[in-house]
Enzyme design. Sequence first.
Site, PDB file in Angstrom:
ATOM      1  N   ASP A 294       0.970  -1.494  -0.366  1.00  0.00           N
ATOM      2  CA  ASP A 294       0.010  -0.280   0.174  1.00  0.00           C
ATOM      3  C   ASP A 294       1.196   0.869   0.097  1.00  0.00           C
ATOM      4  O   ASP A 294       1.401   1.138   1.281  1.00  0.00           O
ATOM      5  CB  ASP A 294      -0.876  -0.140   1.115  1.00  0.00           C
ATOM      6  CG  ASP A 294      -1.889   0.660   1.425  1.00  0.00           C
ATOM      7  OD1 ASP A 294      -1.874   2.672   0.942  1.00  0.00           O
ATOM      8  OD2 ASP A 294      -3.069   1.028   1.685  1.00  0.00           O
ATOM      9  N   HIS A 295       0.793   2.232  -1.175  1.00  0.00           N
ATOM     10  CA  HIS A 295       1.525   3.059  -1.326  1.00  0.00           C
ATOM     11  C   HIS A 295       1.980   3.603  -0.212  1.00  0.00           C
ATOM     12  O   HIS A 295       3.009   4.698   0.597  1.00  0.00           O
ATOM     13  CB  HIS A 295       1.711   3.053  -2.585  1.00  0.00           C
ATOM     14  CG  HIS A 295       1.161   4.530  -2.920  1.00  0.00           C
ATOM     15  ND1 HIS A 295      -0.040   4.210  -2.909  1.00  0.00           N
ATOM     16  CD2 HIS A 295       1.037   5.934  -3.199  1.00  0.00           C
ATOM     17  CE1 HIS A 295      -1.102   5.172  -3.142  1.00  0.00           C
ATOM     18  NE2 HIS A 295      -0.229   6.108  -3.729  1.00  0.00           N
TER      19      HIS A 295
ATOM     20  N   GLU B  62      -8.344  14.733  -4.228  1.00  0.00           N
ATOM     21  CA  GLU B  62      -7.251  14.934  -5.242  1.00  0.00           C
ATOM     22  C   GLU B  62      -8.269  15.637  -6.007  1.00  0.00           C
ATOM     23  O   GLU B  62      -9.385  15.482  -6.519  1.00  0.00           O
ATOM     24  CB  GLU B  62      -7.457  13.414  -5.685  1.00  0.00           C
ATOM     25  CG  GLU B  62      -7.193  12.458  -5.457  1.00  0.00           C
ATOM     26  CD  GLU B  62      -6.599  11.338  -6.165  1.00  0.00           C
ATOM     27  OE1 GLU B  62      -5.486  11.023  -6.700  1.00  0.00           O
ATOM     28  OE2 GLU B  62      -7.799  10.370  -5.499  1.00  0.00           O
TER      29      GLU B  62
ATOM     30  N   ASP C 282     -10.773   2.310  -4.571  1.00  0.00           N
ATOM     31  CA  ASP C 282      -9.639   2.643  -5.034  1.00  0.00           C
ATOM     32  C   ASP C 282      -9.390   3.500  -3.995  1.00  0.00           C
ATOM     33  O   ASP C 282      -7.615   2.983  -3.206  1.00  0.00           O
ATOM     34  CB  ASP C 282     -10.309   3.641  -5.702  1.00  0.00           C
ATOM     35  CG  ASP C 282      -8.552   4.036  -6.132  1.00  0.00           C
ATOM     36  OD1 ASP C 282      -8.114   3.323  -6.887  1.00  0.00           O
ATOM     37  OD2 ASP C 282      -8.580   5.410  -7.022  1.00  0.00           O
TER      38      ASP C 282
ATOM     39  N   HIS D 202      -5.684   2.377   1.807  1.00  0.00           N
ATOM     40  CA  HIS D 202      -5.034   3.762   2.097  1.00  0.00           C
ATOM     41  C   HIS D 202      -6.300   4.228   3.207  1.00  0.00           C
ATOM     42  O   HIS D 202      -5.176   5.035   3.907  1.00  0.00           O
ATOM     43  CB  HIS D 202      -5.162   5.060   1.519  1.00  0.00           C
ATOM     44  CG  HIS D 202      -4.475   4.120  -0.469  1.00  0.00           C
ATOM     45  ND1 HIS D 202      -3.378   4.174  -0.003  1.00  0.00           N
ATOM     46  CD2 HIS D 202      -4.637   4.718  -1.023  1.00  0.00           C
ATOM     47  CE1 HIS D 202      -3.604   3.323  -0.967  1.00  0.00           C
ATOM     48  NE2 HIS D 202      -4.078   4.352  -1.648  1.00  0.00           N
TER      49      HIS D 202
HETATM   50  C1  BG6 Z   1      -3.696   5.205  -5.815  1.00  0.00           C
HETATM   51  C2  BG6 Z   1      -5.277   5.310  -6.815  1.00  0.00           C
HETATM   52  O1  BG6 Z   1      -3.905   3.742  -5.034  1.00  0.00           O
HETATM   53  O2  BG6 Z   1      -3.501   6.043  -4.778  1.00  0.00           O
HETATM   54  C3  BG6 Z   1      -5.758   6.705  -7.623  1.00  0.00           C
HETATM   55  O3  BG6 Z   1      -5.837   3.938  -7.824  1.00  0.00           O
HETATM   56  C4  BG6 Z   1      -4.614   7.583  -6.942  1.00  0.00           C
HETATM   57  O4  BG6 Z   1      -6.669   6.252  -8.186  1.00  0.00           O
HETATM   58  C5  BG6 Z   1      -3.500   7.707  -6.234  1.00  0.00           C
HETATM   59  O5  BG6 Z   1      -4.783   8.739  -7.688  1.00  0.00           O
HETATM   60  C6  BG6 Z   1      -3.382   8.572  -4.870  1.00  0.00           C
HETATM   61  O6  BG6 Z   1      -1.585   8.415  -4.496  1.00  0.00           O
HETATM   62  P1  BG6 Z   1      -1.002   9.558  -4.172  1.00  0.00           P
HETATM   63  O7  BG6 Z   1       0.677   9.212  -4.044  1.00  0.00           O
HETATM   64  O8  BG6 Z   1      -0.813  10.227  -5.450  1.00  0.00           O
HETATM   65  O9  BG6 Z   1      -2.066  10.126  -3.296  1.00  0.00           O
END
Ligand code: BG6
Length: 495
Positions: free
Chosen positions: A181-182, A220, A239, A244
Amino acid sequence: RPGDPCAFVVFGGMGDLTKRKLLPSLYNLRANGLLPRDFAIICVARRDLDDAAYREWATRSLREFATRPVEDALWAEYVERIHYVKGDLEDPGTFERLGAALAHAREKHGTAGNAIFYLAVPPDEFGSTVRGLGASGLAREDGGWRRVVIEKPFGRDLESAQALNRELVSILREEQVYRIDHYLGKETVQNILVFRFANGVFEPIWNRRYVDHVQITVAEDIGVEGRGDYYESAGALRDIVQNHIFQLLTLVAMEPPSTLAAEAVRNEKVKVLDAIRTMSPEDVLRDAVRGQYGEGYIGGKKVPGYRQEPKVSPTSQTETFAAGKLLVENWRWAGVPFYVRAGKRLARRDTQITIQFRRPPLLLFQDAGLESIDPNRLDILIQPEEAICLSIKAKRPGAAIQLVPVKLDFSYKDFGSVPPATGYERLLHDVMIGDSTLFHRADMVESSWRIVTPVLDVWATLPARDFPNYAAGTWGPSGAQELLARDGRRWADPE
Ligand code: BG6
């Protein structure tokens, strides 16, 4: 310390994730001295290329997406370690060739038989790839460790997530699986645990007696960016919220773990998810809000509505905004609502957690404007600004007592400039050293789907007749404001 010697195998070696995140992250790790000296990258994809042609593609991709200037000498030494295997993941021959490439890497680059398999492939190929690893014997740890990294989405509801977990454990041990999970790679997210447990002052007030409610926003301003086909089958709840936002929520709400060992931390996190009340259909209708953006303006520029985006149905029912009120029913949090929201094409990019404290028990300063001033609030700003900010009240200088809100804040900028990173570096390094603290465990994934699936089920049976219901460039549908207004509260929109 550098990671352990290993081969880093990427399935989906010519995909978006590989070029935008994986190659730049591995390069950053190399530049920071965190890659093992004995290392190789093996990329698997369908195109008919040899090592030389793939290395050219990788060099071009890296130059385009690197987050720091690419040093020729460093890259030249690194690119030699990249190998290419052509093949379809349904074909056992691909895994045979991969086995040969791994043996070659062991001999030539000293990878000691250790391998990371990174599944940068679409979710419908997760199963076949893992089956291929199992059938070919490549997942067996008889001559070095074998670890598998899986990207989201991890299932699309409780049932499919359970099926995928069953498939994984039939071939791998849970300790071999790293569900990435980034968000957990972000500095400010990792700082939440440090903030809570390395400072003595906050923990005593981090509970229902002092906290009025918690808000978590992942806003976003971008739309679906050409990923219409993926997004149509996902939506904001799957998503962002299921993964997250729930990770942020567990970091805020968890009990102090007894140690920082992976299992201790993950045990506490899953307890929080388990304590979240499952919503009944009535709860969903009252406490969950969905939205979809219509056309509007972002930064003064007109942008199309979601239904006009490429690869999106003109009558799409997919939500691009989701908000909800969650109740964590445990001793610490009973009665403290957690309001969460996520959306695309909102007024601005902003990921933030707000802890709203209770008002002081006695209104001593009634005549000094207190009614108009919010109670204390702690904002944890995750992106794009990275900061922690406590709002307090102070007396304005002068003869009369007049209160003004002021902020005590700490900004990551105070650390000076840190070279930009992709956010994957820490996570990839953790896989190389075998630390799974920042990865989802099977039970965490299932528990989060248990919370989200009833909402998806109700939404699937009731068409959203009011879509689109918010204009791009706003803070989402009015229902999201009403959700808090009903409880006498409001969202802490960034100024
Ligand atoms: C991803 C989603 O996991 O996270 C995207 O699939 C989203 O839709 C992105 O834009 C957002 O990541 P960050 O790091 O830009 O907040």
